[in-house]
Write a protein that holds these residues in place. Structure first.
Motif, mmCIF file in Angstrom:
data_model
loop_
_atom_site.group_PDB
_atom_site.id
_atom_site.type_symbol
_atom_site.label_atom_id
_atom_site.label_comp_id
_atom_site.label_asym_id
_atom_site.label_seq_id
_atom_site.Cartn_x
_atom_site.Cartn_y
_atom_site.Cartn_z
ATOM 1 N N MET A 113 -24.752 8.063 39.377
ATOM 2 C CA MET A 113 -23.916 7.278 40.287
ATOM 3 C C MET A 113 -22.542 7.922 40.465
ATOM 4 O O MET A 113 -22.018 8.008 41.576
ATOM 5 C CB MET A 113 -23.785 5.849 39.760
ATOM 6 N N ALA A 114 -21.949 8.357 39.358
ATOM 7 C CA ALA A 114 -20.623 8.979 39.433
ATOM 8 C C ALA A 114 -20.655 10.239 40.273
ATOM 9 O O ALA A 114 -19.741 10.513 41.066
ATOM 10 C CB ALA A 114 -20.107 9.277 38.026
ATOM 11 N N ASP A 115 -21.700 11.054 40.115
ATOM 12 C CA ASP A 115 -21.781 12.308 40.858
ATOM 13 C C ASP A 115 -22.066 12.060 42.336
ATOM 14 O O ASP A 115 -21.445 12.682 43.214
ATOM 15 C CB ASP A 115 -22.872 13.199 40.270
ATOM 16 N N ALA A 116 -23.001 11.154 42.649
ATOM 17 C CA ALA A 116 -23.381 10.913 44.036
ATOM 18 C C ALA A 116 -22.245 10.302 44.842
ATOM 19 O O ALA A 116 -22.083 10.582 46.035
ATOM 20 C CB ALA A 116 -24.608 10.007 44.097
ATOM 21 N N GLU A 117 -21.437 9.459 44.196
ATOM 22 C CA GLU A 117 -20.399 8.736 44.916
ATOM 23 C C GLU A 117 -19.063 9.475 44.942
ATOM 24 O O GLU A 117 -18.197 9.156 45.757
ATOM 25 C CB GLU A 117 -20.231 7.347 44.288
ATOM 26 N N GLY A 118 -18.881 10.426 44.035
ATOM 27 C CA GLY A 118 -17.654 11.207 44.039
ATOM 28 C C GLY A 118 -17.691 12.298 45.086
ATOM 29 O O GLY A 118 -18.710 12.553 45.727
ATOM 30 N N LYS A 119 -16.572 12.939 45.265
ATOM 31 C CA LYS A 119 -16.479 14.009 46.262
ATOM 32 C C LYS A 119 -16.992 15.320 45.677
ATOM 33 O O LYS A 119 -16.665 15.671 44.551
ATOM 34 C CB LYS A 119 -15.033 14.167 46.727
ATOM 35 N N GLY A 120 -17.805 16.013 46.471
ATOM 36 C CA GLY A 120 -18.307 17.314 46.044
ATOM 37 C C GLY A 120 -19.436 17.241 45.047
ATOM 38 O O GLY A 120 -19.656 18.194 44.295
ATOM 39 N N GLY A 121 -20.172 16.129 45.006
ATOM 40 C CA GLY A 121 -21.269 15.988 44.052
ATOM 41 C C GLY A 121 -22.467 16.840 44.402
ATOM 42 O O GLY A 121 -22.647 17.276 45.541
ATOM 43 N N LYS A 122 -23.315 17.069 43.398
ATOM 44 C CA LYS A 122 -24.505 17.901 43.576
ATOM 45 C C LYS A 122 -25.801 17.095 43.555
ATOM 46 O O LYS A 122 -26.872 17.657 43.723
ATOM 47 C CB LYS A 122 -24.575 18.958 42.474
#
Length: 603
Positions: free
Chosen positions: A327-336
């Motif tokens: 969730m943190a990666d998908a919703e943050g900017k520049g996630g993979k």
């Protein structure tokens, strides 16, 4: 018009064939396009381990990875389908702006596991499709409440789950540029109040999860993010903490001030965990006592919060660490975690790199490419026109010189040359040498009518040379006519294309920054489309350069021939006039003069 002219670039062979998608495996034939969306928890993505389970992931769409012109203006035709290409997935769109080219959608993806890639399909392009969003169905039954804070100023925060735990109050302020769409803003006073309900029940030793995005404006003091019945989740000097009946945990390092941070607290009823940006910060006993009563977001009594808050979720289960990370990666900017494929597949048709890049052209680049291709078309016409004109001049000169060399007697205008057939007459009319000849003969005949058959003086020859030179100047102007268009194409085309590329790159990076999706799939299509402007400028300049140089090579001999012919013409006129003057002088002698000449010859 621009779209038609863009097809001219196919001449350079930029179109690369691609396999057609075809009808096989197509979810619904009413939808024209689809894109593959990959959720990558493998080492090439977020490198998560363990079970993630049913997860709501954020899919960011922007002009770099989605063609908004192929979808309905309000995004009503967007659908998400699972890997099997049969099962529609629950989703809802938080924000959709086809004018700016930005959209955010929440999609429920079932059965995710760490260390794997899971693909789903994004379908669009059904112009009469009804809205099919399922906001309540997007979140599983273990969610107690979810707040996007997407409402306008003064509007109470809505609960996106089926529990309808709508807040009793609105946030004190709204930020239109939150981490995902709008966010709630708190100036150090005022909280979002949530009333008690059966769906928010928190019995003793029950599992519980809280996740949110926070952007603190200052780190000093104790600031409550969530508070209910003695349970507080907040920041102490910027460090994440949770305190309450049965739990006391504190993180290791302060969060970033003035920046967005994903925070989370989970407990399975025995052990609790704190996370910041998907990474665990603390763990310890967390057998919560019974929690009841109303709740507040963005502050509590004596613990005001100053900053912004977005995407608050409360769950009656302990969400796994891999899900928190995802969730943190998908919703943050520049996630993979989430990537949208560059190329859209079209039903029952093929595509290519060129057509994909073409579809990504923005308005400014379309204008630049259109200008370059219009200039290319004009240059092509000029080259064709000049080639044809120079060929006629060359053939006309050759035909005229054949007749000029045969003129042994009286010089006559080119139109009165005896024995000309119609084809030769037409050719001679296009001859620059014939035009010079006619002016020279006209000057000669005018002088002859006025002064008779006197030999030409140097002044007379220079006068005729000046008249012929004037014709040469006019003929050179005809030869050079429109050639300036080619020089403009050669020197201006690349600069116009470069201007389009620079503006396109600027727009691409600006759009990616606004969308918050920094990855190669977001940047590459826009950059490729921007480069098409430079290609169109070079496509305009390169043929014009070769054509201009070739035409110049044809102009030089024609101009040289005219300079040489003036001397030939004046020499022929002077010779003819001298012969006529001598004949007239011989014809003026009487019989006595002739007898005396004969007597002189006899001696």
């Amino acid at each position: 018009m621009t779209r038609i002219l863009l097809a001219l670039l196919l001449i350079l062979g930029f179109a690369a064939p691609a396999a057609a998608a075809g009808d096989q495996g197509w979810w619904n034939k009413d939808w024209s396009y689809r894109k593959q969306v990959t959720i990558d928890s493998s080492p090439s993505g977020i490198n998560a381990t363990g079970v993630i389970g049913r997860t709501v992931v954020l899919v960011r769409l922007h002009s770099g990875n989605f063609t908004f012109t192929d979808a309905m203006p309000n995004g009503a035709d967007i659908r998400f389908v699972d890997t099997d290409n049969k099962t529609p997935l629950p989703f809802h769109i938080e924000h959709y702006d086809s004018t700016v080219g930005i959209a955010t959608a929440w999609v429920a993806v079932p059965n995710l596991n760490g260390g794997e890639k899971h693909s789903i399909w994004l379908y669009f392009g059904a112009k009469t499709a009804p809205v099919a969003q399922d906001e309540k169905g997007t979140y599983d039954p273990d969610y107690m409440a979810v707040y996007h804070f997407g409402e306008g100023p003064g509007t109470a925060s809505n609960d996106s789950t089926a529990n309808a735990n709508i807040a009793k109050s609105a946030p004190p302020g709204v930020d239109d540029a939150g981490i995902i769409g709008r966010a709630a803003r708190f100036p150090g006073q005022g909280e979002v109040q949530i009333a008690e309900s059966a769906s928010l029940a928190m019995p003793a030793a029950a599992p519980f999860s809280f996740t949110a995005w926070v952007k603190p404006a200052q780190l000093a003091g104790t600031q409550a993010i969530f508070a209910r019945g003695g349970l507080t989740i907040g920041l102490n000097a910027g460090v994440l903490f949770v305190s309450g009946p049965g739990v006391s945990l504190q993180g290791k390092a302060p969060v970033k001030q003035g920046d967005w941070n994903a925070i989370a607290f989970t407990t399975d009823g025995k052990e609790g965990h704190l996370y910041v940006n998907g990474l665990e910060q603390a763990t310890g006993p967390a057998a919560l006592g019974a929690i009841a009563g109303p709740a507040t977001l963005g502050g509590a009594a004596g613990q005001p919060f100053t900053g912004e808050l977005d995407e608050v979720r409360l769950s009656k289960t302990a969400r796994p660490a891999a899900m928190i990370q995802a969730m943190a990666d998908a919703e943050g900017k520049g996630g993979k975690l989430v990537t949208v494929t560059e190329t859209a597949e079209k039903q029952s048709s093929g595509g290519g790199v060129f057509f994909f890049v073409l579809s990504k052209l923005e308005g400014v680049d379309e204008i630049v490419v259109g200008v370059c291709l219009i200039l290319t078309a004009i240059s092509a016409f000029v080259m064709y026109n000049r080639f044809a004109y120079f060929a006629k001049c060359t053939k006309g000169n050759a035909a005229f010189m054949r007749q000029f060399r045969r003129m042994d007697g009286e010089l006559v205008p080119s139109a009165e040359i005896p024995g000309l057939d119609k084809k030769e007459a037409r050719l001679i009319k296009t001859s620059p040498l014939a035009h010079i000849y006619d002016v020279g003969i006209e000057e000669f005949n005018r002088r002859k009518a006025r002064l008779g058959n006197r030999p030409l003086s140097s002044q007379a020859i220079e006068s005729m040379r000046a008249a012929a030179s004037e014709v040469v100047v006019h003929e050179n102007h005809k030869l050079d006519q429109w050639m300036v268009i080619l020089t403009i194409a050669i020197s201006g085309g690349p600069f116009i294309g470069l201007l389009g590329t620079v503006m396109g790159v600027m727009n691409t990076f600006g759009g990616v920054a606004m969308a918050g999706d920094v990855n190669v799939n977001a940047i590459a299509p826009g950059i490729a489309a921007a480069l098409l402007a430079t290609i169109s400028g070079l496509f305009c300049a390169i043929p014009s350069l070769f054509g201009y140089n070739y035409l110049n090579s044809q102009v030089i001999p024609l101009a040289s021939d005219m300079g040489i012919f003036i001397d030939q013409l004046l020499a022929r006129i002077a010779e003819t006039q001298a012969e006529e003057a001598a004949d007239n002088a011989m014809g003026g002698f009487g019989d006595d003069d002739m007898a005396m000449m004969e007597m002189d010859d006899s001696f």
